[in-house]
Design an enzyme around this catalytic site. Structure first.
Site, PDB file in Angstrom:
ATOM      1  N   GLU A 136       9.952  31.746  31.491  1.00 44.20           N
ATOM      2  CA  GLU A 136      11.377  31.877  31.803  1.00 44.20           C
ATOM      3  C   GLU A 136      11.824  30.967  32.938  1.00 44.20           C
ATOM      4  O   GLU A 136      13.023  30.928  33.276  1.00 44.20           O
ATOM      5  CB  GLU A 136      11.711  33.343  32.116  1.00 44.20           C
ATOM      6  CG  GLU A 136      11.364  33.825  33.507  1.00 44.20           C
ATOM      7  CD  GLU A 136       9.909  34.213  33.721  1.00 44.20           C
ATOM      8  OE1 GLU A 136       9.641  35.002  34.645  1.00 44.20           O
ATOM      9  OE2 GLU A 136       9.031  33.706  32.981  1.00 44.20           O
TER      10      GLU A 136
ATOM     11  N   CYS B 186       3.257  37.110  34.192  1.00 41.71           N
ATOM     12  CA  CYS B 186       2.708  36.980  35.545  1.00 41.71           C
ATOM     13  C   CYS B 186       2.162  38.330  36.022  1.00 41.71           C
ATOM     14  O   CYS B 186       1.126  38.773  35.550  1.00 41.71           O
ATOM     15  CB  CYS B 186       3.755  36.404  36.490  1.00 41.71           C
ATOM     16  SG  CYS B 186       3.048  35.846  38.080  1.00 41.71           S
TER      17      CYS B 186
ATOM     18  N   HIS C 102       5.079  31.511  33.802  1.00 40.30           N
ATOM     19  CA  HIS C 102       6.485  31.902  33.706  1.00 40.30           C
ATOM     20  C   HIS C 102       7.226  31.051  32.670  1.00 40.30           C
ATOM     21  O   HIS C 102       7.841  30.036  33.019  1.00 40.30           O
ATOM     22  CB  HIS C 102       7.169  31.753  35.068  1.00 40.30           C
ATOM     23  CG  HIS C 102       6.791  32.791  36.069  1.00 40.30           C
ATOM     24  ND1 HIS C 102       7.455  33.993  36.180  1.00 40.30           N
ATOM     25  CD2 HIS C 102       5.801  32.821  36.982  1.00 40.30           C
ATOM     26  CE1 HIS C 102       6.903  34.711  37.142  1.00 40.30           C
ATOM     27  NE2 HIS C 102       5.902  34.031  37.645  1.00 40.30           N
TER      28      HIS C 102
END
Length: 246
Positions: free
Chosen positions: A220, A118, A218
């Site tokens: 994650e 990001c 993202h």
């Protein structure tokens, strides 16, 4: 005796008293990234760039075998020739900007594997002379505005270039989770576009000569496709074959 290869997980800051909910959410994402890297065999060390500044950040990550730059605040416009006062502008973290840009440039010089997530992708672009779209505009499909922070992520497809390292790892098309109102405008020197969203927004960059990769989404995030985070982290190389410090 050789030590375990180290991955420096570089966040923007370790504290945000002005934005407790956002900080808690960012901390959760960082914890997931750290846990996934640990599962792959890395010894993870967290560095908060705003808190340590340029010298401290470079020193803390000096012996890292790989680097990950995570998301956070907008990069201060001065670093890419932009102006302040744009839509959606919030607080900046100039010390973190300067420190992370320095990390990218050193990683390039040393050939250290680096992943930007990001904001981290945008730092990579700016470090190589690129510029940013300062705001994608109201109604952009890359985030949900005016919602609780836990609901800010948006799902969308990213089409990856078939010859890219990301394409080889993830396939031609991937479903991603993102939350950003800025994007890459001019691509920095030595970088190439590795993926785009259906609306044309650049979603992935790769350096043509060294192992530096950035994704605008993202992996994650808890709702990301299973295995995506491990696959992206895997592009940093296997810890077993990373440089081992004597």
């Amino acid at each position: 005796m050789p030590s375990t290869p180290t991955l420096a997980l570089v966040t923007v800051t370790g504290r945000r008293e002005h934005a407790a909910e956002y900080h808690a959410y960012s901390t959760m994402l960082a914890s997931r990234a750290a846990a996934a890297a640990g599962d792959l065999g890395w010894q993870v060390e967290v560095v908060a760039a705003e808190d340590t500044g340029v010298a401290g950040t470079l020193a803390a990550a000096d012996r890292a075998d790989a680097l990950v730059l995570l998301g956070g605040e907008d990069i201060a416009p001065e670093f890419y020739g932009g102006a302040r006062g744009y839509r959606g502008e919030g607080r900046h973290a100039e010390r973190a900007d300067e420190a992370q840009i320095a990390l990218v440039r050193r990683a390039h010089d040393r050939g250290t594997p680096l992943l930007g997530v990001c904001r981290g992708l945008q730092i990579i672009d700016v470090a190589f002379g690129g510029t940013l779209v300062q705001d994608l505009g109201e109604g952009s499909g890359h985030r949900h505005d005016e919602v609780p922070i836990a609901q800010v992520m948006a799902d969308h497809e990213v089409v990856l270039h078939p010859s890219s390292r990301l394409g080889a790892a993830l396939g031609r098309s991937v479903v991603t989770r993102s939350a950003h109102h800025q994007a890459v405008a001019r691509v920095g020197a030595g970088l190439r576009v590795a993926g785009r969203a259906p609306d044309g927004v650049i979603e992935a960059l790769e350096h043509t000569e060294v192992p530096i990769i950035g994704v605008q989404w993202h992996p994650e995030d808890p709702a990301s496709p299973r295995g995506q985070l491990a696959a992206v982290l895997g592009l940093l190389g296997a810890p077993a074959v990373a440089r081992l410090a004597a």
